[in-house]
Scaffold this active site. Sequence first.
Site, PDB file in Angstrom:
ATOM      1  N   ILE A 120      -2.853  -9.804  -5.942  1.00 21.78           N
ATOM      2  CA  ILE A 120      -1.496  -9.274  -5.749  1.00 21.78           C
ATOM      3  C   ILE A 120      -0.893  -8.851  -7.088  1.00 21.78           C
ATOM      4  CG2 ILE A 120       0.829  -9.859  -4.937  1.00 21.78           C
ATOM      5  CD1 ILE A 120      -0.509 -11.624  -2.793  1.00 21.78           C
ATOM      6  N   ASP A 141      -3.672 -17.397   7.676  1.00 27.91           N
ATOM      7  CA  ASP A 141      -3.432 -17.967   6.346  1.00 27.91           C
ATOM      8  C   ASP A 141      -3.141 -19.461   6.377  1.00 27.91           C
ATOM      9  OD1 ASP A 141      -3.694 -15.427   5.320  1.00 27.91           O
ATOM     10  OD2 ASP A 141      -1.748 -15.397   4.298  1.00 27.91           O
ATOM     11  N   HIS A 169     -23.877  14.819   2.832  1.00 24.65           N
ATOM     12  CA  HIS A 169     -23.737  15.294   1.451  1.00 24.65           C
ATOM     13  C   HIS A 169     -22.736  16.440   1.410  1.00 24.65           C
ATOM     14  CE1 HIS A 169     -24.793  16.454  -2.628  1.00 24.65           C
ATOM     15  NE2 HIS A 169     -24.842  17.716  -2.205  1.00 24.65           N
ATOM     16  N   GLY A 227      -4.288 -12.015 -10.425  1.00 23.37           N
ATOM     17  CA  GLY A 227      -5.123 -12.043  -9.223  1.00 23.37           C
ATOM     18  C   GLY A 227      -4.926 -10.746  -8.440  1.00 23.37           C
ATOM     19  N   VAL A 252       1.876 -19.821 -18.558  1.00 19.52           N
ATOM     20  CA  VAL A 252       3.333 -19.764 -18.711  1.00 19.52           C
ATOM     21  C   VAL A 252       3.902 -21.180 -18.653  1.00 19.52           C
ATOM     22  CG1 VAL A 252       5.460 -18.941 -17.641  1.00 19.52           C
ATOM     23  CG2 VAL A 252       3.458 -17.427 -17.798  1.00 19.52           C
ATOM     24  N   LYS A 300       0.832  -1.212   0.000  1.00 18.46           N
ATOM     25  CA  LYS A 300       0.000   0.000   0.000  1.00 18.46           C
ATOM     26  C   LYS A 300       0.867   1.262   0.000  1.00 18.46           C
ATOM     27  CE  LYS A 300      -2.527  -2.737  -0.427  1.00 18.46           C
ATOM     28  NZ  LYS A 300      -2.502  -4.202  -0.350  1.00 18.46           N
ATOM     29  N   GLU A 310      -2.411 -14.540 -17.443  1.00 19.98           N
ATOM     30  CA  GLU A 310      -3.331 -15.218 -16.515  1.00 19.98           C
ATOM     31  C   GLU A 310      -3.830 -16.511 -17.149  1.00 19.98           C
ATOM     32  OE1 GLU A 310      -4.702 -15.031 -13.268  1.00 19.98           O
ATOM     33  OE2 GLU A 310      -5.523 -16.890 -14.070  1.00 19.98           O
ATOM     34  N   GLY A 320      -0.042 -14.205 -13.371  1.00 18.33           N
ATOM     35  CA  GLY A 320      -1.173 -14.226 -12.433  1.00 18.33           C
ATOM     36  C   GLY A 320      -1.825 -12.859 -12.321  1.00 18.33           C
TER      37      GLY A 320
HETATM   38  P1  FAD Z   1       1.685 -14.080   8.219  1.00 19.01           P
HETATM   39  O1  FAD Z   1       1.444 -12.641   8.120  1.00 19.01           O
HETATM   40  O2  FAD Z   1       2.268 -14.778   7.029  1.00 19.01           O
HETATM   41  O3  FAD Z   1       2.634 -14.272   9.478  1.00 19.01           O
HETATM   42  C1  FAD Z   1       3.144 -15.511   9.850  1.00 19.01           C
HETATM   43  C2  FAD Z   1       4.391 -15.287  10.688  1.00 19.01           C
HETATM   44  O4  FAD Z   1       4.779 -16.527  11.247  1.00 19.01           O
HETATM   45  C3  FAD Z   1       5.584 -14.792   9.883  1.00 19.01           C
HETATM   46  O5  FAD Z   1       6.155 -13.674  10.507  1.00 19.01           O
HETATM   47  C4  FAD Z   1       6.562 -15.970   9.895  1.00 19.01           C
HETATM   48  O6  FAD Z   1       7.932 -15.587   9.894  1.00 19.01           O
HETATM   49  C5  FAD Z   1       6.186 -16.647  11.192  1.00 19.01           C
HETATM   50  N1  FAD Z   1       6.508 -18.074  11.235  1.00 19.01           N
HETATM   51  C6  FAD Z   1       6.209 -19.018  10.299  1.00 19.01           C
HETATM   52  N2  FAD Z   1       6.617 -20.232  10.716  1.00 19.01           N
HETATM   53  C7  FAD Z   1       7.182 -20.035  11.939  1.00 19.01           C
HETATM   54  C8  FAD Z   1       7.771 -20.901  12.897  1.00 19.01           C
HETATM   55  N3  FAD Z   1       7.842 -22.228  12.703  1.00 19.01           N
HETATM   56  N4  FAD Z   1       8.272 -20.368  14.038  1.00 19.01           N
HETATM   57  C9  FAD Z   1       8.184 -19.010  14.264  1.00 19.01           C
HETATM   58  N5  FAD Z   1       7.626 -18.153  13.408  1.00 19.01           N
HETATM   59  C10 FAD Z   1       7.114 -18.662  12.277  1.00 19.01           C
HETATM   60  N6  FAD Z   1      -4.235  -9.016   3.159  1.00 19.01           N
HETATM   61  C11 FAD Z   1      -5.146  -8.080   3.437  1.00 19.01           C
HETATM   62  O7  FAD Z   1      -6.059  -8.327   4.224  1.00 19.01           O
HETATM   63  N7  FAD Z   1      -5.088  -6.837   2.855  1.00 19.01           N
HETATM   64  C12 FAD Z   1      -4.116  -6.512   1.972  1.00 19.01           C
HETATM   65  O8  FAD Z   1      -4.070  -5.390   1.467  1.00 19.01           O
HETATM   66  C13 FAD Z   1      -3.133  -7.474   1.661  1.00 19.01           C
HETATM   67  N8  FAD Z   1      -2.140  -7.184   0.798  1.00 19.01           N
HETATM   68  C14 FAD Z   1      -1.169  -8.111   0.559  1.00 19.01           C
HETATM   69  C15 FAD Z   1      -0.144  -7.790  -0.319  1.00 19.01           C
HETATM   70  C16 FAD Z   1       0.869  -8.702  -0.585  1.00 19.01           C
HETATM   71  C17 FAD Z   1       1.969  -8.329  -1.530  1.00 19.01           C
HETATM   72  C18 FAD Z   1       0.849  -9.970   0.069  1.00 19.01           C
HETATM   73  C19 FAD Z   1       1.939 -10.970  -0.172  1.00 19.01           C
HETATM   74  C20 FAD Z   1      -0.178 -10.309   0.937  1.00 19.01           C
HETATM   75  C21 FAD Z   1      -1.196  -9.388   1.187  1.00 19.01           C
HETATM   76  N9  FAD Z   1      -2.258  -9.676   2.048  1.00 19.01           N
HETATM   77  C22 FAD Z   1      -3.220  -8.742   2.298  1.00 19.01           C
HETATM   78  C23 FAD Z   1      -2.370 -10.975   2.722  1.00 19.01           C
HETATM   79  C24 FAD Z   1      -1.889 -10.859   4.175  1.00 19.01           C
HETATM   80  O9  FAD Z   1      -0.563 -10.424   4.189  1.00 19.01           O
HETATM   81  C25 FAD Z   1      -2.035 -12.204   4.868  1.00 19.01           C
HETATM   82  O10 FAD Z   1      -3.357 -12.658   4.753  1.00 19.01           O
HETATM   83  C26 FAD Z   1      -1.676 -12.080   6.341  1.00 19.01           C
HETATM   84  O11 FAD Z   1      -0.377 -11.596   6.511  1.00 19.01           O
HETATM   85  C27 FAD Z   1      -1.822 -13.431   7.031  1.00 19.01           C
HETATM   86  O12 FAD Z   1      -1.564 -13.272   8.372  1.00 19.01           O
HETATM   87  P2  FAD Z   1      -1.010 -14.465   9.259  1.00 19.01           P
HETATM   88  O13 FAD Z   1      -0.751 -13.882  10.604  1.00 19.01           O
HETATM   89  O14 FAD Z   1      -1.876 -15.645   9.130  1.00 19.01           O
HETATM   90  O15 FAD Z   1       0.386 -14.895   8.592  1.00 19.01           O
HETATM   91  P1  AMP Z   2      -4.485 -15.138  -6.565  1.00 18.71           P
HETATM   92  O1  AMP Z   2      -5.041 -16.499  -6.269  1.00 18.71           O
HETATM   93  O2  AMP Z   2      -5.448 -14.003  -6.420  1.00 18.71           O
HETATM   94  O3  AMP Z   2      -3.194 -14.889  -5.840  1.00 18.71           O
HETATM   95  O4  AMP Z   2      -4.089 -15.171  -8.136  1.00 18.71           O
HETATM   96  C1  AMP Z   2      -3.122 -16.055  -8.695  1.00 18.71           C
HETATM   97  C2  AMP Z   2      -3.455 -16.240 -10.169  1.00 18.71           C
HETATM   98  O5  AMP Z   2      -2.361 -16.853 -10.861  1.00 18.71           O
HETATM   99  C3  AMP Z   2      -4.656 -17.146 -10.405  1.00 18.71           C
HETATM  100  O6  AMP Z   2      -5.637 -16.424 -11.089  1.00 18.71           O
HETATM  101  C4  AMP Z   2      -4.098 -18.297 -11.263  1.00 18.71           C
HETATM  102  O7  AMP Z   2      -5.023 -18.695 -12.245  1.00 18.71           O
HETATM  103  C5  AMP Z   2      -2.868 -17.672 -11.922  1.00 18.71           C
HETATM  104  N1  AMP Z   2      -1.861 -18.667 -12.378  1.00 18.71           N
HETATM  105  C6  AMP Z   2      -1.442 -19.785 -11.720  1.00 18.71           C
HETATM  106  N2  AMP Z   2      -0.484 -20.463 -12.457  1.00 18.71           N
HETATM  107  C7  AMP Z   2      -0.302 -19.760 -13.618  1.00 18.71           C
HETATM  108  C8  AMP Z   2       0.542 -19.914 -14.802  1.00 18.71           C
HETATM  109  N3  AMP Z   2       1.405 -20.944 -14.944  1.00 18.71           N
HETATM  110  N4  AMP Z   2       0.460 -18.993 -15.795  1.00 18.71           N
HETATM  111  C9  AMP Z   2      -0.403 -17.940 -15.668  1.00 18.71           C
HETATM  112  N5  AMP Z   2      -1.218 -17.747 -14.587  1.00 18.71           N
HETATM  113  C10 AMP Z   2      -1.184 -18.621 -13.569  1.00 18.71           C
END
Ligand code: FAD
Ligand code: AMP
Length: 478
Positions: free
Chosen positions: A191, A318, A450, A189, A244, A57, A210, A187
């Site tokens: 991200i 996640d 408004h 999607g 791809v 962001k 995609e 992709g």
């Molecule tokens: P994570 O944030 O992945 O945190 C897990 C943590 O656990 C990490 O710090 C890792 O190092 C630690 N860990 C893992 N295994 C171990 C272990 N064995 N011992 C100790 N530590 C460990 N979501 C949104 O809602 N809004 C957004 O705008 C958004 N933008 C995004 C943009 C990008 C580029 C990406 C990649 C993701 C984005 N997401 C967004 C998704 C969001 O980041 C995740 O859904 C969120 O971070 C998940 O939170 P979490 O706590 O489950 O896991």
């Molecule tokens: P998201 O699930 O929002 O992170 O989006 C990931 C996207 O990548 C999905 O829409 C998939 O269909 C796409 N994708 C996965 N594998 C491939 C590939 N080999 N070539 C092109 N797109 C892909």
Amino acid sequence: MSKFDVVVIGSGPAGYVAAIRAAQLGLKTACVEKARNKSDKLALGGTCLNVGCIPSKALLDSSYKYHEAKDNFADHGIGTGDVTIDVPAMIKRKDAVVAQMIGGIGGLFQANGVTSIEGLGKVLAGKKVEVTAADGSTSILEAENIIIATGSIPVAIPPAPVDQDIIVDSTGALEFQSVPAKLGVIGAGVIGLELGSVWSRLGSEVVLLEALDTFLPIVDSQIAKEAAKVFKKQGLDIRLGARVTATNTAKGKVEVSYTHNDEEKTEIFDKLIVCVGRKPMSNGLLAPDCGVNLDERGFIFVDDHCKTDAAGVFAIGDVVRGPMLAHKGSEEGVMVVECIAGHKVTMNYDCIPSVIYTHPEIAGVGKTEEQLKAEGVPYKVGTFPFAAIGRAVAANDSTGMVKMLAHEETDRILGCHIIGASAADLVQQIVIAMEFGSSAEDIGLTVFGHPTLSEAVHEAALAVNGQAIHMPNRKKRK
Ligand code: FAD
Ligand code: AMP
């Protein structure tokens, strides 16, 4: 051996929120985190703060300001001369934002009395957590309750191995030091669209490949169709049905081979971002006898209250089923610790907003029209364009619409989908309304300030029952 009421593994938005709420509830809490940042310091905050929501962001905001100044200020009569972009300075600002947010988590841990433990956590049988420190030494924590919040990592695909130089994943795409002349994104999607937008605004020619034939299948199709049109106008070249198959890096560029409508094609890029999804982080996390099981897709198997198959062991965020969104993980964290503390709390998985932070933003909550059709739910629709909203026109930012779906008989709101400026904040009004079981009429009878963009939400709700004021209604008022 240290003893805790709650040991959380992972300090992302799921884990750190769980830890803070647990401590607030009087539970002796530790949070184990393994990650280190660029300065080799403990990196709290997970994917979200370090390489996800927050840094992406920061770059979206910087690149949008640049684009506005360069291309749109003149419409307001503002002259800027030559607008330039200093990419290393933009990245440095992003790093400062991340550092500030990470420091904030450390401060909150201290203020709430959460013990922060650095190292790699592993769940052992008998509610024990083994922590391996950076120097390889191990210690054991004993816990009444364990919360696994280890998050997710990017999916890798064999045809495009990430080298974090020319072929990068989402993390590498936050670190470019110059604007790639031609950028490929695998992709289209959430991200891929966000990162593609950042670099496109700064001047890259961006091609998104995609594999699917449908654009944004998770989004309401009317909104997705509008988004495809808008992104095309912005210059994003989105090729659907493009899979791809191979990449070849040479002389600082990458040649990408892909199949498109049964044809073999190639394209050369300066950088390639692989954004094909994320997978749960459960490698090496579970001792074979700890009793926690994975589902068929590698997520930790949990019930509706995030309980794993092992008593006293929970998993959130996640690493478990459901949308991979920061706020979903955070709320699961709150639910779990409230339950541990003996309170009966459940989470409404039907009311989780999702957002794509492009411009315009795309945001939705509840069911899409396609889902309602597939489920045979009788529904009515109201839409309202931002082009008819005074504040949007005044801001020169009137692309998009609000779409509201309500039950045909009860009028209860079933979904709301928005493409437009500030869609993320606008949709939150309907998230709250849906949590309270609101009808479209309730929103229609509410007073909206408004001139605001919110008036489009009001008008879409009125349109559900053929009562929109600032647009001819398709339906006659009953
Ligand atoms: P994570 O944030 O992945 O945190 C897990 C943590 O656990 C990490 O710090 C890792 O190092 C630690 N860990 C893992 N295994 C171990 C272990 N064995 N011992 C100790 N530590 C460990 N979501 C949104 O809602 N809004 C957004 O705008 C958004 N933008 C995004 C943009 C990008 C580029 C990406 C990649 C993701 C984005 N997401 C967004 C998704 C969001 O980041 C995740 O859904 C969120 O971070 C998940 O939170 P979490 O706590 O489950 O896991
Ligand atoms: P998201 O699930 O929002 O992170 O989006 C990931 C996207 O990548 C999905 O829409 C998939 O269909 C796409 N994708 C996965 N594998 C491939 C590939 N080999 N070539 C092109 N797109 C892909």
